[in-house]
Write a protein that holds these residues in place. Structure first.
Motif, PDB file in Angstrom:
ATOM      1  N   LYS A   1      34.790  32.837  71.875  1.00  0.00           N
ATOM      2  CA  LYS A   1      34.608  34.268  71.617  1.00  0.00           C
ATOM      3  C   LYS A   1      35.333  34.720  70.351  1.00  0.00           C
TER       4      LYS A   1
ATOM      5  N   ARG B   1      31.033  37.327  63.167  1.00  0.00           N
ATOM      6  CA  ARG B   1      30.232  38.558  63.158  1.00  0.00           C
ATOM      7  C   ARG B   1      30.837  39.621  62.242  1.00  0.00           C
ATOM      8  N   SER B   2      32.144  39.544  62.024  1.00  0.00           N
ATOM      9  CA  SER B   2      32.800  40.512  61.143  1.00  0.00           C
ATOM     10  C   SER B   2      32.348  40.340  59.696  1.00  0.00           C
TER      11      SER B   2
ATOM     12  N   GLN C   1      33.249  33.694  67.394  1.00  0.00           N
ATOM     13  CA  GLN C   1      32.055  34.526  67.319  1.00  0.00           C
ATOM     14  C   GLN C   1      32.379  35.909  66.751  1.00  0.00           C
ATOM     15  N   GLU C   2      33.459  36.510  67.234  1.00  0.00           N
ATOM     16  CA  GLU C   2      33.859  37.837  66.735  1.00  0.00           C
ATOM     17  C   GLU C   2      34.224  37.767  65.259  1.00  0.00           C
TER      18      GLU C   2
END
Length: 176
Positions: free
Chosen positions: A75, A82-83, A78-79
């Motif tokens: 996670k 995505r930023s 992924q975060e």
């Protein structure tokens, strides 16, 4: 130097719709000339649930498999991806928990991690690193790798568009 190599790679990427060929150009010699010992390009499949290794320098098959296993479904990764931000880490400085985690996963002291963004989605990442603790990565290195990531993202997107066009053309031919 590095800018000339990036320019030549960019021209080559723009002429080719073959993503595999694009990744194969990131050889140990190319990465070394950019000033790094290790690199890894990985792409996601199935909404980030599978990660495929596309190109690597300085990692064995076993190490790549361990990195993939560590990152699948992660996670925090992924975060971060995505930023859309890049991460530039030097062992000399104090590491935040995310930087420390990636340092351990990639076995690198000084590194840059940049997302590959295709159609406004994180499609993967480029990692480059140095093992020598006193050779820090700086803003110029980050800019160089970010430019490389942008070129690779564009090549991936061009390949996808070309494939879609080719399929549409074949479907149209079959109807006629």
């Amino acid at each position: 130097g590095g800018l000339t190599m990036l320019h030549e790679l960019g021209q080559s990427l723009n002429r080719s719709f073959d993503v595999e060929n694009s990744f194969s150009q990131l050889t140990a010699s190319f990465i070394s000339k950019l000033g790094f010992e290790r690199s890894l390009i990985m792409l996601f499949e199935e909404e980030m649930q599978r990660i495929g290794s596309q190109a690597r320098v300085g990692y064995s098959d076993k190490e790549v498999q361990a990195i993939q296993a560590s990152l699948v479904g992660d996670k925090a990764l992924q975060e971060f991806l995505r930023s859309g931000q890049s991460l530039c880490v030097n062992r000399q400085g104090k590491m935040d928990p995310l930087s420390k985690k990636f340092s351990e996963i990639f076995h690198a002291t000084n590194f840059i991690l940049v997302p590959l963004v295709v159609k406004e989605k994180a499609a993967g990442f480029i990692f480059v690193g140095r093992d020598v603790a006193y050779e820090e990565v700086g803003e110029a290195d980050r800019e160089l790798v970010s430019t490389l990531a942008h070129q690779m993202s564009q090549a991936i997107e061009n390949s996808i568009l070309y494939e879609q066009l080719w399929k549409s053309h074949r479907e149209l031919e079959m109807k006629v």
